[in-house]
Design a protein around this motif. Sequence first.
Motif, PDB file in Angstrom:
ATOM      1  N   ARG A  92       0.831  -1.208   0.000  1.00  0.00           N
ATOM      2  CA  ARG A  92       0.000   0.000   0.000  1.00  0.00           C
ATOM      3  C   ARG A  92       0.865   1.257   0.000  1.00  0.00           C
ATOM      4  O   ARG A  92       0.596   2.213  -0.722  1.00  0.00           O
ATOM      5  CB  ARG A  92      -0.888   0.020   1.249  1.00  0.00           C
ATOM      6  N   ARG A  93       1.880   1.261   0.856  1.00  0.00           N
ATOM      7  CA  ARG A  93       2.728   2.441   0.973  1.00  0.00           C
ATOM      8  C   ARG A  93       3.496   2.701  -0.323  1.00  0.00           C
ATOM      9  O   ARG A  93       3.656   3.854  -0.742  1.00  0.00           O
ATOM     10  CB  ARG A  93       3.704   2.284   2.143  1.00  0.00           C
ATOM     11  N   VAL A  94       3.962   1.643  -0.957  1.00  0.00           N
ATOM     12  CA  VAL A  94       4.695   1.807  -2.211  1.00  0.00           C
ATOM     13  C   VAL A  94       3.753   2.274  -3.318  1.00  0.00           C
ATOM     14  O   VAL A  94       4.078   3.204  -4.067  1.00  0.00           O
ATOM     15  CB  VAL A  94       5.401   0.501  -2.607  1.00  0.00           C
TER      16      VAL A  94
ATOM     17  N   ALA B  66      -5.098 -12.021  -2.476  1.00  0.00           N
ATOM     18  CA  ALA B  66      -5.238 -11.479  -1.120  1.00  0.00           C
ATOM     19  C   ALA B  66      -4.421 -10.205  -0.969  1.00  0.00           C
ATOM     20  O   ALA B  66      -4.870  -9.234  -0.344  1.00  0.00           O
ATOM     21  CB  ALA B  66      -4.793 -12.513  -0.088  1.00  0.00           C
ATOM     22  N   LEU B  67      -3.221 -10.177  -1.543  1.00  0.00           N
ATOM     23  CA  LEU B  67      -2.386  -8.979  -1.487  1.00  0.00           C
ATOM     24  C   LEU B  67      -2.975  -7.856  -2.337  1.00  0.00           C
ATOM     25  O   LEU B  67      -2.923  -6.681  -1.968  1.00  0.00           O
ATOM     26  CB  LEU B  67      -0.966  -9.299  -1.947  1.00  0.00           C
ATOM     27  N   ALA B  68      -3.554  -8.218  -3.477  1.00  0.00           N
ATOM     28  CA  ALA B  68      -4.111  -7.217  -4.391  1.00  0.00           C
ATOM     29  C   ALA B  68      -5.380  -6.573  -3.846  1.00  0.00           C
ATOM     30  O   ALA B  68      -5.743  -5.466  -4.261  1.00  0.00           O
ATOM     31  CB  ALA B  68      -4.408  -7.853  -5.745  1.00  0.00           C
TER      32      ALA B  68
ATOM     33  N   ASP C 128      -2.201  -3.638 -12.151  1.00  0.00           N
ATOM     34  CA  ASP C 128      -0.763  -3.386 -12.302  1.00  0.00           C
ATOM     35  C   ASP C 128       0.060  -4.142 -11.262  1.00  0.00           C
ATOM     36  O   ASP C 128       1.204  -3.753 -10.975  1.00  0.00           O
ATOM     37  CB  ASP C 128      -0.485  -1.884 -12.175  1.00  0.00           C
ATOM     38  N   PHE C 129      -0.495  -5.203 -10.725  1.00  0.00           N
ATOM     39  CA  PHE C 129       0.175  -5.954  -9.667  1.00  0.00           C
ATOM     40  C   PHE C 129       0.239  -7.432 -10.023  1.00  0.00           C
ATOM     41  O   PHE C 129      -0.701  -7.997 -10.598  1.00  0.00           O
ATOM     42  CB  PHE C 129      -0.598  -5.778  -8.350  1.00  0.00           C
ATOM     43  N   LEU C 130       1.357  -8.080  -9.678  1.00  0.00           N
ATOM     44  CA  LEU C 130       1.526  -9.515  -9.911  1.00  0.00           C
ATOM     45  C   LEU C 130       2.622 -10.033  -8.989  1.00  0.00           C
ATOM     46  O   LEU C 130       3.268  -9.279  -8.275  1.00  0.00           O
ATOM     47  CB  LEU C 130       1.869  -9.796 -11.378  1.00  0.00           C
TER      48      LEU C 130
ATOM     49  N   ALA D 105      -6.198 -12.589 -10.279  1.00  0.00           N
ATOM     50  CA  ALA D 105      -7.425 -12.501 -11.079  1.00  0.00           C
ATOM     51  C   ALA D 105      -7.534 -11.159 -11.784  1.00  0.00           C
ATOM     52  O   ALA D 105      -8.111 -11.065 -12.875  1.00  0.00           O
ATOM     53  CB  ALA D 105      -8.635 -12.728 -10.180  1.00  0.00           C
ATOM     54  N   ALA D 106      -6.965 -10.098 -11.179  1.00  0.00           N
ATOM     55  CA  ALA D 106      -7.082  -8.757 -11.753  1.00  0.00           C
ATOM     56  C   ALA D 106      -5.877  -8.338 -12.576  1.00  0.00           C
ATOM     57  O   ALA D 106      -5.905  -7.286 -13.217  1.00  0.00           O
ATOM     58  CB  ALA D 106      -7.310  -7.739 -10.636  1.00  0.00           C
ATOM     59  N   THR D 107      -4.796  -9.149 -12.579  1.00  0.00           N
ATOM     60  CA  THR D 107      -3.598  -8.778 -13.332  1.00  0.00           C
ATOM     61  C   THR D 107      -3.929  -8.637 -14.814  1.00  0.00           C
ATOM     62  O   THR D 107      -4.545  -9.526 -15.403  1.00  0.00           O
ATOM     63  CB  THR D 107      -2.493  -9.830 -13.162  1.00  0.00           C
TER      64      THR D 107
END
Length: 284
Positions: A102-104, A125-127, A135-137, A157-159
């Motif tokens: 989150r901070r990054v 879970a992280l996303a 934009d996360f993987l 699932a959202a990547t």
Amino acid sequence: MTPQSCVGVLGGGRMGAGFAHAFLLAGARVVVVERDDELAAAAGVRVRESLAASVARGTASRDQAELDAALSTASDVAAFAGCDLVIEAVPEDLALKTDALRRVEAVLGAGAVLASNTSSISIDALAASLERPADFLGLHFFNPVPASQLVEIVLGAATSPELAGRAREWVEALGKTPITVHDAPGFASSRLGVALGLEAIRMLEQGVASADDIDAAMTLGYKHPVGPLRLTDIVGLDVRLGIAEYLHAELGDRFEPPALLRRLVAEGKLGRKSGQGFFTWEES
């Protein structure tokens, strides 16, 4: 990777320093962020010593001065503001990783990619706490990073599909081989590796064979480069225990950590980093 590419690394320990090393050799600029100035300085020393070894071996395409100039360290995630990709390498804890990500994300520009090096925690879970999950993987590297050949690309699932393709290009630019897996407990590598490691520990616990002979069964019989017990020592018994506990909760009793593993961790026998695990190590 080009000299114009900026890669951020959150966490400058063994793994984080390995990421920095690999991306610097591939031509990128790298920013390593640690939680305080002292740790950030230590991370810089760690990376530069590793780079010096590559230069001495003749395996670096840039000289030491160029590599040193392309590396910077900081103690504030604001230093990631201009990065194209940031990889977190903080300890394997959901709450810790979620807070770090989150901070990054809050300081990254539009289009910048955020990745986790988690070896088992769900990418979805992280996303869930991120504003831009497309934009996360996961980019799961192996230790030691400079010498390892594999990187596991983990798609949530959202990547975005476009990001999946870019990630393969990044991994190939590092001279490594990518495999792509969809988010599932333990992904492919940790799930298989931990299953083998836990069974080897159970065999040792039950007196089936010695640690040396169990490992020889896999190195000589199955051509594994290192046996499952020695590999557990290298990874860290505490790390393996944490992953096993997570997989046990997610996938059931076949991943229940053996009592021997719990006992050794409780005694501080964590493997190579402590000098003692299933084997004795001269250098911790």
